[in-house]
Design a protein around this motif. Structure first.
Motif, PDB file in Angstrom:
ATOM      1  N   GLY A  63       9.597   0.437   9.169  1.00 46.93           N
ATOM      2  CA  GLY A  63       9.135   0.943   7.882  1.00 46.93           C
ATOM      3  C   GLY A  63       8.020   0.112   7.257  1.00 46.93           C
ATOM      4  O   GLY A  63       7.030   0.626   6.782  1.00 46.93           O
ATOM      5  N   ILE A 100       3.916   0.181  12.224  1.00 48.52           N
ATOM      6  CA  ILE A 100       4.352   0.400  10.838  1.00 48.52           C
ATOM      7  C   ILE A 100       4.121   1.858  10.478  1.00 48.52           C
ATOM      8  O   ILE A 100       3.033   2.384  10.659  1.00 48.52           O
ATOM      9  CB  ILE A 100       3.567  -0.506   9.873  1.00 48.52           C
ATOM     10  CG1 ILE A 100       3.744  -1.961  10.287  1.00 48.52           C
ATOM     11  CG2 ILE A 100       4.032  -0.298   8.441  1.00 48.52           C
ATOM     12  CD1 ILE A 100       2.810  -2.901   9.584  1.00 48.52           C
ATOM     13  N   ILE A 101       5.147   2.497  10.000  1.00 48.20           N
ATOM     14  CA  ILE A 101       5.018   3.928   9.706  1.00 48.20           C
ATOM     15  C   ILE A 101       5.921   4.316   8.543  1.00 48.20           C
ATOM     16  O   ILE A 101       6.935   3.685   8.294  1.00 48.20           O
ATOM     17  CB  ILE A 101       5.321   4.770  10.971  1.00 48.20           C
ATOM     18  CG1 ILE A 101       5.006   6.244  10.760  1.00 48.20           C
ATOM     19  CG2 ILE A 101       6.757   4.582  11.429  1.00 48.20           C
ATOM     20  CD1 ILE A 101       4.831   7.027  12.026  1.00 48.20           C
ATOM     21  N   ASP A 102       5.507   5.356   7.844  1.00 48.66           N
ATOM     22  CA  ASP A 102       6.271   5.924   6.745  1.00 48.66           C
ATOM     23  C   ASP A 102       7.680   6.275   7.228  1.00 48.66           C
ATOM     24  O   ASP A 102       7.874   6.658   8.373  1.00 48.66           O
ATOM     25  CB  ASP A 102       5.550   7.209   6.307  1.00 48.66           C
ATOM     26  CG  ASP A 102       5.998   7.691   4.959  1.00 48.66           C
ATOM     27  OD1 ASP A 102       5.846   6.945   3.999  1.00 48.66           O
ATOM     28  OD2 ASP A 102       6.489   8.820   4.874  1.00 48.66           O
ATOM     29  N   GLY A 105       8.225   9.335   9.243  1.00 52.83           N
ATOM     30  CA  GLY A 105       7.675   9.396  10.580  1.00 52.83           C
ATOM     31  C   GLY A 105       8.385   8.498  11.583  1.00 52.83           C
ATOM     32  O   GLY A 105       8.137   8.582  12.775  1.00 52.83           O
TER      33      GLY A 105
ATOM     34  N   PHE B 166      -0.339   7.935   6.563  1.00 50.26           N
ATOM     35  CA  PHE B 166       0.743   6.966   6.732  1.00 50.26           C
ATOM     36  C   PHE B 166       2.002   7.602   7.338  1.00 50.26           C
ATOM     37  O   PHE B 166       2.803   6.911   7.961  1.00 50.26           O
ATOM     38  CB  PHE B 166       1.070   6.295   5.396  1.00 50.26           C
ATOM     39  CG  PHE B 166       1.960   5.102   5.534  1.00 50.26           C
ATOM     40  CD1 PHE B 166       1.741   4.165   6.535  1.00 50.26           C
ATOM     41  CD2 PHE B 166       3.022   4.903   4.671  1.00 50.26           C
ATOM     42  CE1 PHE B 166       2.564   3.057   6.678  1.00 50.26           C
ATOM     43  CE2 PHE B 166       3.852   3.801   4.798  1.00 50.26           C
ATOM     44  CZ  PHE B 166       3.623   2.872   5.804  1.00 50.26           C
ATOM     45  N   THR B 167       2.141   8.919   7.160  1.00 49.43           N
ATOM     46  CA  THR B 167       3.318   9.572   7.743  1.00 49.43           C
ATOM     47  C   THR B 167       3.244   9.557   9.267  1.00 49.43           C
ATOM     48  O   THR B 167       4.250   9.734   9.934  1.00 49.43           O
ATOM     49  CB  THR B 167       3.468  11.029   7.265  1.00 49.43           C
ATOM     50  OG1 THR B 167       2.280  11.729   7.609  1.00 49.43           O
ATOM     51  CG2 THR B 167       3.698  11.117   5.789  1.00 49.43           C
TER      52      THR B 167
END
Lengths: 291, 220
Positions: A63, A100-102, A105, B166-167
């Motif tokens: 995250g 690093i990702i939302d 995702g 960012f998703t």
């Protein structure tokens, strides 16, 4: 304001922005170099253990927004999960690549075969177990009901009947609420997506949420929220790292599990837990609930 | 309360992510604009078969949420198509954003083409010009002028849509702001800072638009 002054001002702002843009670019290169240096160190360790053939790297989607497990500070990814994986990398002789990702995702990365594992204090839930294989459990997180400071009449779930709770439907809190209130008649549920349960609770838009006992004070203090935990823990999360089922990762999973066992046995896991969480949360019995 | 120091620090550290956002926007613009021109011409001349396909394409991309298109492509189809699996997130975002925006731009351009009086086309024909010549020498130069304001609308929307990056794991302006907000628990400061940066950035783009409009005004 006269026109010349206005122009001068806007020009100045643009210049400042451009300057910080370029300053930013060079700063970014520096961090990259630092990261490369770190990677080189890992690679060096890799070469020492397996001089013959380099093993495939492990890609970990994380995250980057979850204090103190996987978060960013000074543009650097750090935390409990990050250190655990870095150590796994050293001990397996594999390079660890963090993506690093939302939040939305993160599981998508595993599903799409773009990452091997995900890390962000992830809970083992029944629904997730159908689709993912989990590593051995590395941490336990007891969750307690959390309400605003002025609330005095809530100490257990039954006190929340008829009230609004904010929760993440796919996590442990969703699993717990489904077992406590399967028909959704007792508690009005507000789904959390992208926002912050802390903000919503603090602002009074909801009456309660669940928060992790281990890291409650750390997160609360950071946002200066006027909220408190009440009652006994209602459920305890088991945290582990998921990878996609039937994706040919069985051997990798065993390899990681062997290292996790080793890290647990020699105290490294506890050490990292104390370093980041402030307590040893790797053993369920070690967690003592105090108000 | 509102932490001014944090806010100001962020206001000056966020701009270093402008290049990421601008790169995404610019590449998507190139893709969408060139595709939109081709599609608009197909629609304008009602080229058989292609016209129907274009209609379906436009309908699909205009009528479904961008995030669902992106997720279906990047996460969903990746399981079945190795080429998508190995694709970088930047490439995927640019591709889907380009395809998405092209559907809107196509309609914008088609409207601009329609704005040129039919009489001019007939005049062109009477001079022995081919359709393509009329398009290139007569219609397009006038249509461009009409198309610029709505096209820049499309471009602004496109630029803001890059915030979805960012998703899929691209740390752009919005991604950085989200990370800052989540890690510091300072939502007001973080989102206000990122809003201001977007505002200034897009206001600068709009400035470019009015310069182009000014230049075109003196022609024809």
């Amino acid at each position: 304001m006269n026109k010349t002054l206005k122009r001068a001002l806007s020009l100045m702002f643009v210049v400042v922005m451009m300057a910080s843009m370029f300053a930013g670019c060079s700063a970014k290169e520096e961090t990259t170099t630092a990261a490369t240096a770190a990677t080189e160190a890992t690679t060096a360790a890799t070469e020492a253990t397996t001089a013959a053939e380099p093993k495939d790297p492990i890609i970990v989607a994380c995250g980057g927004d979850w204090l103190p497990y996987a978060f960013m500070e000074d543009d650097k990814l750090q935390g409990f999960d990050i250190d655990v994986w870095t150590e796994i990398g050293v001990r397996t002789g594999r390079e660890i690549k963090f993506e690093i990702i939302d939040m939305n995702g993160m599981f998508g990365m595993i599903d799409a075969d773009k990452a091997d594992f995900a890390a962000r204090q992830i809970t083992v839930t029944e629904a997730r177990k159908e689709k993912y294989d989990f590593t051995d459990i590395y941490a336990y997180s007891p969750y307690r009901i959390t309400v605003r400071n002025e609330v005095e009449d809530v100490t257990c779930m039954d006190d929340l009947i008829g009230k609004k709770m904010i929760y993440n439907p796919t996590s442990s809190s969703g699993q717990y609420l489904d077992s406590y209130d399967p028909d959704q008649t007792k508690i009005e549920r507000i789904t959390l997506d992208g926002g912050s349960a802390w903000e919503e609770l603090h602002l009074g838009r909801v009456d309660a949420t669940f928060t992790n006992y281990n890291i409650f004070e750390m997160q609360r203090a950071k946002g200066d929220y006027e909220v408190k935990q009440v009652g006994d823990p209602v459920f305890c999360e088991e945290n582990a790292y998921p990878c996609l089922k039937n994706s040919g990762r069985e051997e990798l999973l065993e390899e990681v599990n062997a290292v996790l066992k080793e890290m647990r046995a020699d105290g490294t896991l506890s050490e990292l837990s104390i370093k980041w969480v402030g307590a040893d949360v790797t053993d369920k019995d070690n967690i003592k609930i105090e108000d | 309360m509102f932490e001014l120091d944090f806010f100001i620090d962020l206001l000056f550290s966020l701009p270093k992510f402008i290049p990421v956002t601008l790169k995404l926007a610019f590449l998507s613009l190139m893709l969408s604009l060139s595709l939109a021109i081709v599609l608009a011409v197909i629609r304008h001349y009602e080229v058989p078969v292609l016209n129907t396909l274009t209609k379906v394409y436009i309908s699909f991309f205009r009528s479904t949420p961008f995030i669902s298109q992106l997720f279906l492509f990047y996460f969903g189809l990746a399981r079945y198509v190795t080429f998508i699996r190995d694709m970088s997130s930047t490439f995927a975002l640019v591709l889907i954003l380009g395809l998405n925006t092209a559907s809107f731009m196509c309609e914008t351009i088609r409207g601009a083409l329609l704005s040129v009086d039919k009489g001019q086309v007939e005049a062109g024909h009477s001079l022995g010009m081919t359709n393509l010549q009329i398009m290139w020498h007569v219609i397009l130069p006038q249509a461009v002028k009409v198309a610029i304001p709505p096209l820049s609308n499309n471009f602004i929307n496109l630029t803001k849509n890059t915030a979805m990056g960012f998703t899929v794991g691209i740390i752009d302006l919005m991604g950085k702001a989200k990370l800052e907000a989540a890690n510091s628990f300072r939502f007001t400061e973080s989102y206000l800072a990122v809003l201001i940066v977007y505002w200034v950035m897009i206001a600068a783009m709009t400035k470019v638009q009015s310069i182009i409009e000014e230049k075109l005004k003196n022609k024809y």
